[in-house]
Design a protein around this motif. Structure first.
Motif, PDB file in Angstrom:
ATOM      1  N   UNK A 213     -42.948 -59.617  41.239  1.00  0.00           N
ATOM      2  CA  UNK A 213     -44.193 -58.853  41.204  1.00  0.00           C
ATOM      3  C   UNK A 213     -44.971 -59.144  39.917  1.00  0.00           C
ATOM      4  N   UNK A 214     -44.278 -59.074  38.776  1.00  0.00           N
ATOM      5  CA  UNK A 214     -44.942 -59.274  37.486  1.00  0.00           C
ATOM      6  C   UNK A 214     -45.507 -60.681  37.375  1.00  0.00           C
ATOM      7  N   UNK A 215     -44.718 -61.668  37.783  1.00  0.00           N
ATOM      8  CA  UNK A 215     -45.165 -63.051  37.682  1.00  0.00           C
ATOM      9  C   UNK A 215     -46.336 -63.364  38.592  1.00  0.00           C
ATOM     10  N   UNK A 216     -46.353 -62.768  39.797  1.00  0.00           N
ATOM     11  CA  UNK A 216     -47.429 -63.042  40.740  1.00  0.00           C
ATOM     12  C   UNK A 216     -48.695 -62.263  40.426  1.00  0.00           C
ATOM     13  N   UNK A 217     -48.550 -61.064  39.842  1.00  0.00           N
ATOM     14  CA  UNK A 217     -49.735 -60.285  39.451  1.00  0.00           C
ATOM     15  C   UNK A 217     -50.407 -60.921  38.247  1.00  0.00           C
ATOM     16  N   UNK A 218     -49.596 -61.317  37.265  1.00  0.00           N
ATOM     17  CA  UNK A 218     -50.117 -61.940  36.055  1.00  0.00           C
ATOM     18  C   UNK A 218     -49.490 -63.325  35.930  1.00  0.00           C
ATOM     19  N   UNK A 219     -50.150 -64.313  36.487  1.00  0.00           N
ATOM     20  CA  UNK A 219     -49.604 -65.662  36.522  1.00  0.00           C
ATOM     21  C   UNK A 219     -49.355 -66.270  35.162  1.00  0.00           C
ATOM     22  N   UNK A 220     -49.895 -65.669  34.112  1.00  0.00           N
ATOM     23  CA  UNK A 220     -49.739 -66.224  32.771  1.00  0.00           C
ATOM     24  C   UNK A 220     -48.503 -65.696  32.049  1.00  0.00           C
ATOM     25  N   UNK A 221     -47.880 -64.655  32.603  1.00  0.00           N
ATOM     26  CA  UNK A 221     -46.700 -64.085  31.966  1.00  0.00           C
ATOM     27  C   UNK A 221     -45.482 -64.977  32.220  1.00  0.00           C
ATOM     28  N   UNK A 222     -44.850 -65.430  31.146  1.00  0.00           N
ATOM     29  CA  UNK A 222     -43.622 -66.214  31.264  1.00  0.00           C
ATOM     30  C   UNK A 222     -42.444 -65.246  31.239  1.00  0.00           C
ATOM     31  N   UNK A 223     -41.970 -64.905  32.427  1.00  0.00           N
ATOM     32  CA  UNK A 223     -40.950 -63.870  32.557  1.00  0.00           C
ATOM     33  C   UNK A 223     -39.700 -64.210  31.761  1.00  0.00           C
ATOM     34  N   UNK A 224     -39.349 -65.499  31.679  1.00  0.00           N
ATOM     35  CA  UNK A 224     -38.131 -65.900  30.998  1.00  0.00           C
ATOM     36  C   UNK A 224     -38.188 -65.675  29.490  1.00  0.00           C
ATOM     37  N   UNK A 225     -39.393 -65.456  28.963  1.00  0.00           N
ATOM     38  CA  UNK A 225     -39.557 -65.322  27.517  1.00  0.00           C
ATOM     39  C   UNK A 225     -39.729 -63.879  27.044  1.00  0.00           C
ATOM     40  N   UNK A 226     -39.725 -62.908  27.966  1.00  0.00           N
ATOM     41  CA  UNK A 226     -39.972 -61.516  27.570  1.00  0.00           C
ATOM     42  C   UNK A 226     -38.825 -60.608  27.995  1.00  0.00           C
ATOM     43  N   UNK A 227     -38.684 -59.502  27.260  1.00  0.00           N
ATOM     44  CA  UNK A 227     -37.724 -58.479  27.663  1.00  0.00           C
ATOM     45  C   UNK A 227     -38.345 -57.520  28.668  1.00  0.00           C
ATOM     46  N   UNK A 228     -39.624 -57.243  28.478  1.00  0.00           N
ATOM     47  CA  UNK A 228     -40.336 -56.345  29.384  1.00  0.00           C
ATOM     48  C   UNK A 228     -41.799 -56.743  29.424  1.00  0.00           C
ATOM     49  N   UNK A 229     -42.482 -56.303  30.469  1.00  0.00           N
ATOM     50  CA  UNK A 229     -43.902 -56.618  30.612  1.00  0.00           C
ATOM     51  C   UNK A 229     -44.552 -55.585  31.517  1.00  0.00           C
ATOM     52  N   UNK A 230     -45.806 -55.222  31.236  1.00  0.00           N
ATOM     53  CA  UNK A 230     -46.501 -54.292  32.128  1.00  0.00           C
ATOM     54  C   UNK A 230     -46.839 -54.973  33.455  1.00  0.00           C
ATOM     55  N   UNK A 231     -46.883 -54.185  34.512  1.00  0.00           N
ATOM     56  CA  UNK A 231     -47.356 -54.659  35.812  1.00  0.00           C
ATOM     57  C   UNK A 231     -48.614 -53.867  36.136  1.00  0.00           C
ATOM     58  N   UNK A 232     -49.739 -54.552  36.147  1.00  0.00           N
ATOM     59  CA  UNK A 232     -51.019 -53.865  36.377  1.00  0.00           C
ATOM     60  C   UNK A 232     -51.033 -53.275  37.784  1.00  0.00           C
ATOM     61  N   UNK A 233     -51.272 -51.958  37.871  1.00  0.00           N
ATOM     62  CA  UNK A 233     -51.087 -51.237  39.130  1.00  0.00           C
ATOM     63  C   UNK A 233     -52.027 -51.733  40.237  1.00  0.00           C
ATOM     64  N   UNK A 234     -53.290 -51.911  39.934  1.00  0.00           N
ATOM     65  CA  UNK A 234     -54.234 -52.365  40.954  1.00  0.00           C
ATOM     66  C   UNK A 234     -53.860 -53.763  41.448  1.00  0.00           C
ATOM     67  N   UNK A 235     -53.438 -54.603  40.513  1.00  0.00           N
ATOM     68  CA  UNK A 235     -53.007 -55.950  40.890  1.00  0.00           C
ATOM     69  C   UNK A 235     -51.775 -55.911  41.772  1.00  0.00           C
ATOM     70  N   UNK A 236     -50.842 -54.996  41.450  1.00  0.00           N
ATOM     71  CA  UNK A 236     -49.652 -54.857  42.281  1.00  0.00           C
ATOM     72  C   UNK A 236     -50.027 -54.426  43.696  1.00  0.00           C
ATOM     73  N   UNK A 237     -50.923 -53.462  43.819  1.00  0.00           N
ATOM     74  CA  UNK A 237     -51.298 -52.959  45.147  1.00  0.00           C
ATOM     75  C   UNK A 237     -51.938 -54.054  45.993  1.00  0.00           C
ATOM     76  N   UNK A 238     -52.774 -54.873  45.365  1.00  0.00           N
ATOM     77  CA  UNK A 238     -53.388 -55.995  46.080  1.00  0.00           C
ATOM     78  C   UNK A 238     -52.323 -56.980  46.534  1.00  0.00           C
ATOM     79  N   UNK A 239     -51.394 -57.300  45.623  1.00  0.00           N
ATOM     80  CA  UNK A 239     -50.309 -58.223  45.946  1.00  0.00           C
ATOM     81  C   UNK A 239     -49.430 -57.671  47.060  1.00  0.00           C
TER      82      UNK A 239
END
Length: 305
Positions: A213-239
């Protein structure tokens, strides 16, 4: 000390090796294999022969890797697929005899406790939160803050179980969706009550589907490099709407969606949507730390003595 943790999940087996001191954890190796232990008959509580053999082969490979890293302690943790399988005991015995891996089959309550330790270590819990970990066999929920767990429970409504029981159309049709939501609603009555009591303000998804979800909502977030990241709610709902409305073939070519989750992600979205609805939560985040890191942090506590 150097420790290895193996997480024997319903869909994926994970291996993580880390140097542990009283002060820190340094991950030096990690890998995973799509074993699909719950393939075929998870709702009949059976590990089919093909999955049984894939699991053993994965553990044999993991053991060879562990031998190369001068590991002093190995913790292999089995969760829903093995603890509920009628031949789960046979798998544990075979793993010890053929792969040299001693498996600890933990309860859903213990699983939730480890997940809390892992998520807490990210620093993502800043207030009243609901942690959600969607596995293949079970889904765990933990109501908490950064100091304590208020309530926790594991339910046998993992993505693989729901997929095998109810996902009979492509794209998933309204009757199949309704059947899934009905099952979820019947299972999660006490979660709904607990959310009304503790009023969590933040949904933190533990790894797995939430990384997608996080990677597809925010394509610029490198999940492998972070411990946590916000997931934008409106973007999640669209996805979420896009994933549920799409066919298997359409999801296969979506950027950021790995093959193992092409169908499971639909179940995860339906489940997450239901939880957001009953809890009234508006804030979402990903924790890339989950059960595996929780086990490692438990070992850190042992190091402190």
């Amino acid at each position: 000390m150097t420790a290895a943790v193996i997480d024997l999940g319903t869909n994926t087996f994970h291996l993580i090796i880390a140097r542990i001191s009283a002060a820190e954890i340094e991950v030096i190796y990690k890998t995973n294999l799509p074993v699909k232990l719950g393939e075929g008959k998870i709702n009949e509580n059976l590990i089919i022969p093909e999955a049984f053999e894939r699991g053993l082969e994965a553990l044999k490979g993991f053991n060879e890797t562990i031998k190369q890293h001068d590991v002093s302690i190995v913790k292999a943790i089995a969760t829903s697929a093995i603890r509920s399988a009628s031949n789960g005991v046979d798998f544990v015995k075979a793993a010890k005899e053929q792969a040299g891996i001693a498996i600890d089959v933990i309860s859903g309550d213990e699983e939730a406790a480890y997940i809390y330790k892992g998520v807490k270590a990210t620093g993502a819990i800043t207030g009243s939160a609901l942690i959600m970990d969607i596995g293949g066999g079970s889904t765990e929920f933990i109501l908490c803050d950064s100091q304590a767990v208020f309530w926790k429970k594991s339910y046998n409504i993992g993505a693989a179980r729901l997929h095998q029981a109810y996902f009979n159309s492509d794209p998933i049709n309204a009757p199949d969706q309704a059947a899934i939501v009905d099952r979820i609603a019947r299972e999660l009555t006490d979660l709904k009550e607990a959310c009304a009591l503790y009023k969590p303000e933040h949904l933190i998804g533990s790894a797995g589907a939430f990384e997608t979800f996080a990677g597809m909502v925010d394509g610029e977030t490198n999940i492998k490099q972070v411990r946590s990241a916000p997931i934008e709610r409106e973007g999640y709902e669209t996805l979420s709407k896009k994933l549920i409305a799409s066919s298997h073939a359409e999801r296969e070519v979506m950027p950021g969606l790995i093959k193992l989750r092409v169908d499971m992600i639909v179940i995860a979205a339906i489940l997450t949507n239901y939880v957001l609805d009953i809890s009234g939560i508006s804030k979402m985040s990903l924790s890339t730390y989950d059960l595996k890191m929780g086990v490692l942090y438990s070992l850190t506590e042992l190091e402190r003595g």
